[in-house]
Design an enzyme around this catalytic site. Structure first.
Site, mmCIF file in Angstrom:
data_model
loop_
_atom_site.group_PDB
_atom_site.id
_atom_site.type_symbol
_atom_site.label_atom_id
_atom_site.label_comp_id
_atom_site.label_asym_id
_atom_site.label_seq_id
_atom_site.Cartn_x
_atom_site.Cartn_y
_atom_site.Cartn_z
ATOM 1 N NE ARG A 92 -13.693 -7.719 34.228
ATOM 2 C CZ ARG A 92 -14.979 -8.016 34.382
ATOM 3 N NH1 ARG A 92 -15.896 -7.043 34.383
ATOM 4 N NH2 ARG A 92 -15.361 -9.266 34.551
ATOM 5 C CB SER A 130 -11.078 -13.018 32.902
ATOM 6 O OG SER A 130 -12.318 -13.585 33.202
ATOM 7 C CD GLU A 132 -10.064 -8.832 33.991
ATOM 8 O OE1 GLU A 132 -9.605 -9.212 35.089
ATOM 9 O OE2 GLU A 132 -11.177 -9.174 33.565
HETATM 10 P P1 FAD Z 1 -4.605 -6.098 43.288
HETATM 11 O O1 FAD Z 1 -4.404 -7.278 42.399
HETATM 12 O O2 FAD Z 1 -3.833 -6.038 44.548
HETATM 13 O O3 FAD Z 1 -4.340 -4.774 42.461
HETATM 14 C C1 FAD Z 1 -4.874 -4.598 41.167
HETATM 15 C C2 FAD Z 1 -4.486 -3.206 40.665
HETATM 16 O O4 FAD Z 1 -5.108 -2.214 41.472
HETATM 17 C C3 FAD Z 1 -2.979 -2.918 40.778
HETATM 18 O O5 FAD Z 1 -2.625 -2.064 39.717
HETATM 19 C C4 FAD Z 1 -2.859 -2.187 42.107
HETATM 20 O O6 FAD Z 1 -1.725 -1.332 42.164
HETATM 21 C C5 FAD Z 1 -4.148 -1.397 42.137
HETATM 22 N N1 FAD Z 1 -4.659 -1.165 43.491
HETATM 23 C C6 FAD Z 1 -5.123 -2.096 44.359
HETATM 24 N N2 FAD Z 1 -5.583 -1.496 45.475
HETATM 25 C C7 FAD Z 1 -5.401 -0.172 45.317
HETATM 26 C C8 FAD Z 1 -5.660 0.985 46.119
HETATM 27 N N3 FAD Z 1 -6.212 0.890 47.336
HETATM 28 N N4 FAD Z 1 -5.327 2.198 45.634
HETATM 29 C C9 FAD Z 1 -4.772 2.335 44.410
HETATM 30 N N5 FAD Z 1 -4.497 1.275 43.601
HETATM 31 C C10 FAD Z 1 -4.810 0.047 44.048
HETATM 32 N N6 FAD Z 1 -12.581 -9.380 38.472
HETATM 33 C C11 FAD Z 1 -13.805 -8.997 38.020
HETATM 34 O O7 FAD Z 1 -14.000 -7.835 37.656
HETATM 35 N N7 FAD Z 1 -14.828 -9.888 37.934
HETATM 36 C C12 FAD Z 1 -14.707 -11.173 38.307
HETATM 37 O O8 FAD Z 1 -15.667 -11.940 38.222
HETATM 38 C C13 FAD Z 1 -13.442 -11.609 38.799
HETATM 39 N N8 FAD Z 1 -13.244 -12.904 39.157
HETATM 40 C C14 FAD Z 1 -12.035 -13.302 39.606
HETATM 41 C C15 FAD Z 1 -11.874 -14.641 39.971
HETATM 42 C C16 FAD Z 1 -10.659 -15.097 40.439
HETATM 43 C C17 FAD Z 1 -10.512 -16.552 40.833
HETATM 44 C C18 FAD Z 1 -9.580 -14.200 40.566
HETATM 45 C C19 FAD Z 1 -8.264 -14.690 41.116
HETATM 46 C C20 FAD Z 1 -9.714 -12.876 40.189
HETATM 47 C C21 FAD Z 1 -10.955 -12.419 39.706
HETATM 48 N N9 FAD Z 1 -11.147 -11.080 39.305
HETATM 49 C C22 FAD Z 1 -12.380 -10.659 38.870
HETATM 50 C C23 FAD Z 1 -10.024 -10.120 39.321
HETATM 51 C C24 FAD Z 1 -9.786 -9.467 40.716
HETATM 52 O O9 FAD Z 1 -10.403 -10.184 41.737
HETATM 53 C C25 FAD Z 1 -10.297 -8.024 40.757
HETATM 54 O O10 FAD Z 1 -9.681 -7.257 39.749
HETATM 55 C C26 FAD Z 1 -10.038 -7.356 42.095
HETATM 56 O O11 FAD Z 1 -10.686 -6.106 42.163
HETATM 57 C C27 FAD Z 1 -8.547 -7.158 42.393
HETATM 58 O O12 FAD Z 1 -8.455 -6.755 43.736
HETATM 59 P P2 FAD Z 1 -7.086 -6.819 44.514
HETATM 60 O O13 FAD Z 1 -7.290 -6.142 45.827
HETATM 61 O O14 FAD Z 1 -6.597 -8.199 44.571
HETATM 62 O O15 FAD Z 1 -6.159 -5.932 43.587
HETATM 63 N N1 EPU Z 2 -16.740 -20.424 27.075
HETATM 64 C C1 EPU Z 2 -16.284 -21.466 26.322
HETATM 65 N N2 EPU Z 2 -15.133 -22.100 26.726
HETATM 66 C C2 EPU Z 2 -14.452 -21.713 27.835
HETATM 67 C C3 EPU Z 2 -14.916 -20.626 28.592
HETATM 68 C C4 EPU Z 2 -16.079 -19.980 28.194
HETATM 69 O O1 EPU Z 2 -16.884 -21.825 25.327
HETATM 70 O O2 EPU Z 2 -13.434 -22.336 28.137
HETATM 71 C C5 EPU Z 2 -17.996 -19.778 26.694
HETATM 72 C C6 EPU Z 2 -19.118 -20.150 27.683
HETATM 73 O O3 EPU Z 2 -19.717 -21.358 27.343
HETATM 74 C C7 EPU Z 2 -20.048 -18.998 27.567
HETATM 75 C C8 EPU Z 2 -19.111 -17.820 27.294
HETATM 76 O O4 EPU Z 2 -17.887 -18.376 26.819
HETATM 77 O O5 EPU Z 2 -20.894 -19.165 26.472
HETATM 78 C C9 EPU Z 2 -18.876 -16.919 28.491
HETATM 79 O O6 EPU Z 2 -18.303 -17.656 29.562
HETATM 80 P P1 EPU Z 2 -18.562 -17.259 31.093
HETATM 81 O O7 EPU Z 2 -20.022 -17.120 31.364
HETATM 82 O O8 EPU Z 2 -17.792 -18.219 31.927
HETATM 83 O O9 EPU Z 2 -17.994 -15.809 31.273
HETATM 84 P P2 EPU Z 2 -16.711 -15.094 30.687
HETATM 85 O O10 EPU Z 2 -17.138 -14.173 29.605
HETATM 86 O O11 EPU Z 2 -15.659 -16.081 30.367
HETATM 87 C C10 EPU Z 2 -16.884 -13.019 32.234
HETATM 88 C C11 EPU Z 2 -15.943 -12.204 33.064
HETATM 89 C C12 EPU Z 2 -15.743 -12.855 34.410
HETATM 90 C C13 EPU Z 2 -17.093 -12.914 35.112
HETATM 91 C C14 EPU Z 2 -18.056 -13.739 34.258
HETATM 92 C C15 EPU Z 2 -19.459 -13.719 34.810
HETATM 93 C C16 EPU Z 2 -14.475 -10.977 31.606
HETATM 94 C C17 EPU Z 2 -13.126 -10.851 31.017
HETATM 95 N N3 EPU Z 2 -14.687 -12.034 32.393
HETATM 96 O O12 EPU Z 2 -16.248 -14.248 31.974
HETATM 97 O O13 EPU Z 2 -14.864 -12.026 35.184
HETATM 98 O O14 EPU Z 2 -16.981 -13.487 36.395
HETATM 99 O O15 EPU Z 2 -18.122 -13.180 32.927
HETATM 100 O O16 EPU Z 2 -20.029 -12.465 34.600
HETATM 101 O O17 EPU Z 2 -15.329 -10.116 31.360
HETATM 102 C C18 EPU Z 2 -12.595 -11.642 35.753
HETATM 103 O O18 EPU Z 2 -12.748 -10.507 35.291
HETATM 104 O O19 EPU Z 2 -11.517 -12.028 36.268
HETATM 105 C C19 EPU Z 2 -13.713 -12.586 35.701
HETATM 106 C C20 EPU Z 2 -13.630 -13.835 36.155
#
Ligand code: FAD
Ligand code: EPU
Length: 340
Positions: free
Chosen positions: A165, A239, A336
């Site tokens: 991240r 997250s 994050e």
């Molecule tokens: P924004 O929120 O618009 O911007 C994020 C940052 O990047 C800001 O600082 C912004 O200024 C900068 N930025 C954006 N675009 C540019 C650009 N073109 N040039 C320079 N700076 C820029 N993240 C994960 O890593 N793994 C996950 O599994 C994951 N799951 C998610 C699930 C949900 C339901 C949600 C809501 C979010 C999740 N995220 C996850 C977080 C998010 O989706 C990512 O961080 C994504 O890359 C953000 O993209 P965005 O375009 O919305 O960025």
């Molecule tokens: N867990 C709990 N309680 C909860 C949530 C999770 O006990 O309420 C336990 C789960 O049972 C599991 C462990 O925590 O044993 C991990 O949970 P999960 O697999 O849901 O993944 P996570 O670590 O919570 C991370 C990323 C996610 C990504 C998933 C899948 C980070 C900060 N988050 O979540 O990324 O989608 O793994 O790879 O690394 C994001 O960055 O926004 C994001 C959603």
């Protein structure tokens, strides 16, 4: 490219926080971005906020500057070797749409990153990751406009400082660049990552023994939709905290006390990554709600806005969570989400 003043960003951030930007415009080419410099008063462009899908931002106040929404589109095949394709996408392309484009064309590598919200341009910023894959694994290079130098710089993977991240775009180059285009190196022969336990389980449930990249994508989509709230229904930014890295010795000590604590391999020797969601859950926050700010009932790592929460209320809740985790486990969680 019309410049608007005191523009509401409520619909442009996935938390649904109701704040305004002093100036707002969108741009779909680099030339338009440069033109904007001439329109925005008082050099507000010096530190503009480049907005993608707004899915990783918590606004805690009105933004007293220029917010520029990146809408640069286009996907093109740049080159091809025996084993790989190099594919380029405009920074404003929707990430999931781009992943689907890759899957439809049998370009392998990004399938585990299906359904992550946001744009292609933001994907390198925090080196998005899920289900055992990070974009660094397929990243080739990107072009970014440097606001102060007024030049377009190309970054290759080795220049980006990718970590969990993390990247140089969150540190040394924070707020200095607009990422314009990103290139990915995708494989002709899939090298599937199914090691993330729950994917194997999902495939087994569907009786799939030799999965395609489409099967992996479908498995990931199904897992994600089962526990992550849809921001169109409940405001959130995924997250809220990072999973912390703790020394192996500390992990062993906690494991004695809490045998079910989940710990994962980390890239750093002698450090273990632990699940912040589990820590938050153990402290009783899961399903917590105060006014419209809460901790999601299915995934404690996701803070939510049930409707009218302010950014400050979400921020205060995150502070309370950090304090209670520190108190119970002696671990300090790091956010994050980008706080503004
Ligand atoms: P924004 O929120 O618009 O911007 C994020 C940052 O990047 C800001 O600082 C912004 O200024 C900068 N930025 C954006 N675009 C540019 C650009 N073109 N040039 C320079 N700076 C820029 N993240 C994960 O890593 N793994 C996950 O599994 C994951 N799951 C998610 C699930 C949900 C339901 C949600 C809501 C979010 C999740 N995220 C996850 C977080 C998010 O989706 C990512 O961080 C994504 O890359 C953000 O993209 P965005 O375009 O919305 O960025
Ligand atoms: N867990 C709990 N309680 C909860 C949530 C999770 O006990 O309420 C336990 C789960 O049972 C599991 C462990 O925590 O044993 C991990 O949970 P999960 O697999 O849901 O993944 P996570 O670590 O919570 C991370 C990323 C996610 C990504 C998933 C899948 C980070 C900060 N988050 O979540 O990324 O989608 O793994 O790879 O690394 C994001 O960055 O926004 C994001 C959603």
């Amino acid at each position: 490219m019309q410049l608007k003043e005191n523009y509401s960003l409520k619909k442009l951030n996935s938390f649904g926080i109701d704040i305004t930007a002093r100036y707002f415009a969108s741009f779909s080419t680099w030339e338009e971005l440069q033109e904007l410099k001439k329109c925005i008063p008082n050099n507000t462009l010096e530190n503009p906020l480049i907005l993608g899908g707004g899915s990783n931002i918590l606004f805690t106040r009105n933004f007293d500057g220029a917010v520029l929404k990146n809408e640069i589109l286009g996907i093109r095949l740049v080159s091809e070797t025996k084993d790989h394709y190099i594919l380029e996408a405009g920074a404003g392309e929707n990430w999931h749409g781009f992943v689907m484009h890759c899957i439809d064309n049998n370009y392998a590598g990004l399938e585990n990153l299906s359904l992550i919200p946001g744009t292609v341009g933001a994907s390198p910023i925090q080196n998005i990751g899920a289900y055992g894959v990070e974009i660094k694994d397929c990243f080739h290079s990107l072009d970014a406009y440097h606001f102060q130098d007024k030049t377009v710089i190309q970054f290759e993977a080795k220049d980006c400082g990718f970590g969990y991240r993390d990247s140089i775009f969150k540190t040394a180059y924070k707020n200095q660049l607009a990422i314009l285009r990103v290139r990915f190196q995708l494989s002709k022969q899939p090298n599937l990552t199914t090691s993330y336990g729950i994917i194997e389980q999902e495939l087994a449930n569907k009786h799939i023994s030799s999965p395609s990249i489409k099967d992996i994508s479908n498995a990931v989509i199904s897992i994600r939709t089962s526990k992550l709230p849809d921001p169109k229904i409940i405001g959130n930014a995924g997250s809220f905290f990072k999973n912390p890295l703790i020394p192996l010795s500390k992990f062993e000590q906690l494991k004695n006390q809490y045998p079910s604590i989940p710990g994962y391999h980390s890239d750093k020797a002698e450090f273990v990554k632990i699940a912040a969601g589990w820590l938050i859950d153990q402290c009783g926050w899961k399903g917590y709600r105060k006014a419209d700010a809460g901790c999601h009932a299915l995934q404690a790592l996701v803070l939510v806005n049930y409707g009218k929460a302010t950014g400050t209320e979400i921020w205060n809740l995150s502070n309370d969570i950090i304090a209670s985790i520190k108190d119970k486990f002696g671990i300090v969680l790091e956010r994050e989400v980008n706080i503004l």
